[in-house]
Design a protein around this motif. Structure first.
Motif, short mmCIF file in Angstrom:
data_model
loop_
_atom_site.label_atom_id
_atom_site.label_comp_id
_atom_site.label_asym_id
_atom_site.label_seq_id
_atom_site.Cartn_x
_atom_site.Cartn_y
_atom_site.Cartn_z
N UNK A 126 0.83 -1.20 0.00
CA UNK A 126 0.00 0.00 0.00
C UNK A 126 0.87 1.26 0.00
N UNK A 127 1.93 1.23 0.80
CA UNK A 127 2.83 2.38 0.82
C UNK A 127 3.50 2.61 -0.52
N UNK A 128 3.90 1.53 -1.18
CA UNK A 128 4.54 1.67 -2.49
C UNK A 128 3.55 2.20 -3.54
N UNK A 129 2.30 1.70 -3.51
CA UNK A 129 1.31 2.20 -4.46
C UNK A 129 1.01 3.68 -4.19
N UNK A 130 0.93 4.05 -2.91
CA UNK A 130 0.73 5.46 -2.57
C UNK A 130 1.89 6.31 -3.08
N UNK A 131 3.09 5.78 -2.92
CA UNK A 131 4.27 6.49 -3.43
C UNK A 131 4.20 6.65 -4.95
N UNK A 132 3.77 5.59 -5.65
CA UNK A 132 3.70 5.64 -7.10
C UNK A 132 2.69 6.67 -7.56
N UNK A 133 1.52 6.71 -6.90
CA UNK A 133 0.50 7.69 -7.26
C UNK A 133 0.98 9.10 -6.97
N UNK A 134 1.63 9.29 -5.82
CA UNK A 134 2.14 10.61 -5.48
C UNK A 134 3.24 11.04 -6.43
N UNK A 135 4.08 10.07 -6.82
CA UNK A 135 5.18 10.41 -7.74
C UNK A 135 4.64 10.86 -9.08
N UNK A 136 3.57 10.19 -9.57
CA UNK A 136 2.98 10.59 -10.85
C UNK A 136 2.31 11.95 -10.73
N UNK A 137 1.67 12.21 -9.57
CA UNK A 137 0.98 13.49 -9.39
C UNK A 137 1.95 14.64 -9.24
N UNK A 138 3.18 14.35 -8.80
CA UNK A 138 4.15 15.41 -8.54
C UNK A 138 4.92 15.81 -9.79
N UNK A 139 4.62 15.24 -10.94
CA UNK A 139 5.34 15.59 -12.16
C UNK A 139 4.87 16.91 -12.73
N UNK A 140 5.35 17.21 -13.91
CA UNK A 140 4.95 18.45 -14.57
C UNK A 140 3.45 18.43 -14.83
N UNK A 141 2.78 19.52 -14.45
CA UNK A 141 1.34 19.60 -14.64
C UNK A 141 1.00 19.85 -16.10
N UNK A 142 -0.14 19.33 -16.57
CA UNK A 142 -0.51 19.52 -17.97
C UNK A 142 -0.94 20.97 -18.22
#
Length: 601
Positions: A210-226
């Protein structure tokens, strides 16, 4: 007919009992008859002090307890001498000699050589064992051959021993046999106990996943915004009619040709090169003249389709436009206006010349050294000023888009022409990316700290359960030393810990947790070392805590909660100290030094 191997059950329920051995019926009779025929008497059980074996080897007093019993009861026979337990068979007619024997045994208790002793009548279990060994009654009973039978001071010849007793239990690696047997017992228990492998393997892996999936979602959200598409529909969303009014100067009026002027009040130049430079059309400024406006309403017709509507006003300069935006009220808020300053066919009011010709002549007359004459044509055409309310984000570019779109629609005579306005956020910098990854990794590490205490709980609950069920005591009576018990528990727990640990390591690489898996500065090796050392460290810590509890469930919950607090207390304390000491120039900067010291240690 009831068949059983539980002799107590046969003793209570059976009127007549038959015992079979080696596939043949050996004896039949009532429980009392069998007990009389096969060694009726008493059984004396003595529990020796674990240190008594060492004293036997050092002082040669191995036969002292045997002599106490046999001197008091001549016909006593040694049944077994295994580990810390000795058993003697006493005839029923020798009970008058028990008083003196008990006094001598009490003296041995006071000396610390034995822990306790007890006498019980011969049970049907012992009758069953005698029949199974081929002993058919007291007349035919013979002394058992055992390496621990010290009745005559000499062990039985090796050829007379059974296959199981041919090894010398004192010198044939008994410690390692106990350790292997206890580890095997733990493995069998673990394979049957679903709660154990759930706490030690499943739950830690689930929380880390769960922590890793949360990290993955947060990492994707923290990228350059569209890019963000701007629209007038975001303004006055609650107004259904006349949503966004746009003020503009009506046709057949005049407006100041150049409502703005260049910041520079002079023509900059260089005395060294004798050159003149032209900035922002300073040389093409005509002054305060007004230009005729005739096509503003035709152009404003192109505002439609953008969620706005035009409001023509008789205004001639910026001040009048500002006053009109205050005095004119609508249901919707006003966020901007478009003021046409000149057109392609505009004439300068009061002069017999067009704005295009006048601005071209002014530009040619004031050419700088780096301005071409052909560039002067760019000052003609349609000019407008965007009036906007800064409380509406991005309103300036939206109103510019509205004016440009309307002008192109009128020029091309194409009502379907549209311009899309988007805003591109600045890209994330490397520093921001690193900081964001560290924040996300802390979230993943926090969930790892939530899952790992369950492993410590599983270590503690089994130890407490064995102690409360007397299983540990029974193993100690059978000769298992405390050292072999704890070493076997430690080895099994460390081996069992490897499963969740390597699952966690695998998920770190699978989910791309670069903060923990990068080889830079040896971070990956350090993380794996910390995870590996956690197992042995928490096992020893949990064993110490287990002595404080009598309930396996309460011990489990307490150890889980305590490990959770300990696991997060350090990071939280250092994080708070760093926040307090963030001002490096203030008096609180020492808190940052304390946080660094805690982290290093």
């Amino acid at each position: 007919v009831l068949t059983t191997h539980f002799m107590d059950e046969a003793d209570l329920l059976g009127d007549r009992i038959a015992i079979m051995a080696h596939g043949q019926l050996r004896c039949v009779g009532s429980p009392l008859f069998l007990k009389r025929s096969f060694g009726v008497g008493y059984q004396l059980t003595i529990e020796k002090n674990p240190s008594y074996k060492a004293s036997e080897e050092e002082t040669g007093g191995g036969n002292q307890l045997h002599e106490i019993v046999t001197n008091s009861v001549d016909t006593a026979g040694l049944l077994s001498n295994v580990g810390t337990e000795m058993s003697f068979q006493l005839p029923i007619g020798a009970s008058e000699n028990f008083i003196g024997m008990f006094e001598k045994l009490d003296n041995e208790v006071d000396k610390g050589k034995i822990i306790t002793y007890g006498v019980s009548i011969t049970t049907l279990d012992e009758v069953f064992l005698m029949v199974a060994r081929g002993e058919y009654g007291s007349d035919a009973r013979k002394t058992l051959a055992s390496s621990r039978n010290l009745g005559d001071g000499e062990p039985a010849p090796v050829e007379d021993r059974s296959a199981r007793s041919k090894m010398d239990l004192e010198t044939s690696g008994l410690f390692f046999r106990h350790v292997r047997a206890l580890i095997r017992k733990r493995a069998l228990n673990f394979s049957r106990d679903k709660k154990a492998w759930c706490c030690s393997t499943v739950l830690p892996s689930v929380f880390v996943a769960l922590g890793m999936m949360f990290f993955k979602l947060q990492a994707n959200a923290a990228g350059n915004m569209p890019p963000l598409l701007l629209s007038f529909e975001d303004y006055n969303p609650t107004v259904t009619t006349q949503q966004n009014p746009v003020l503009f100067n009506e046709a057949e009026t005049s407006f100041r040709c150049q409502p703005g002027s260049c910041f520079y009040g002079f023509h900059p130049g260089s005395d060294l090169t004798d050159e003149n430079y032209e900035f922002c059309g300073k040389g093409s400024f005509l002054g305060d003249q007004e230009c005729s406006i005739s096509d503003s309403e035709t152009i404003a017709a192109g505002f439609s389709g953008n969620g706005v509507f035009g409001v023509p006003l008789a205004i001639s300069d910026i001040k009048e436009a500002s006053d009109a935006s205050v005095t004119t009220s609508f249901e919707a808020s006003q966020y901007g206006g478009i003021l046409f300053s000149h057109e392609s066919m505009s004439d300068i009011v009061g002069e017999n010349t067009s704005f295009t010709d006048a601005i071209y002549e002014a530009c040619v007359d004031n050419l700088g050294d780096y301005v071409l004459e052909s560039e002067c044509e760019n000052y003609g055409g349609i000019g407008y000023v965007v009036q906007y309310n800064f409380t509406a984000l991005h309103s300036s570019v939206l109103y510019q888009k509205l004016a440009d779109e309307a002008i192109i629609k009128e020029a091309l005579n194409d009502e379907d022409f549209t311009i899309k306005t988007t805003i591109h956020p600045l890209p994330i910098t490397d520093r921001e990316t690193t900081f964001s990854a560290a924040e996300d990794s802390f979230s993943a590490w926090s969930l790892l700290m939530i899952g790992y205490p369950f492993i410590a709980g599983s270590f503690a609950s089994f130890v407490v359960a064995e102690r409360m069920s007397k299983a540990k005591h029974l193993q100690t009576v059978a000769g298992v030393t405390p050292l072999s018990y704890w070493i076997s528990s430690f080895i099994w727990d460390v081996i069992n810990y490897q499963f969740p640990m390597w699952i966690v390591v695998g998920m770190m690489y699978a989910f791309g947790l670069d903060t923990f898996t990068t080889s830079e500065r040896g971070i990956a090796g350090a993380v794996m070392l910390v995870l590996w050392l956690y197992g042995p460290a928490i096992a020893g810590f949990t064993y110490c805590l287990s002595f404080l509890f009598d309930s396996p469930s309460i011990c489990n919950l307490t150890v889980i909660a305590l490990n959770f607090i300990i696991g997060l207390a350090g990071p939280l304390v250092t994080f708070i100290l760093r926040l307090i000491g963030a001002d490096a120039t203030g008096d609180l900067s020492r808190f940052k030094d304390i946080a660094i010291t805690i982290e290093n240690w």
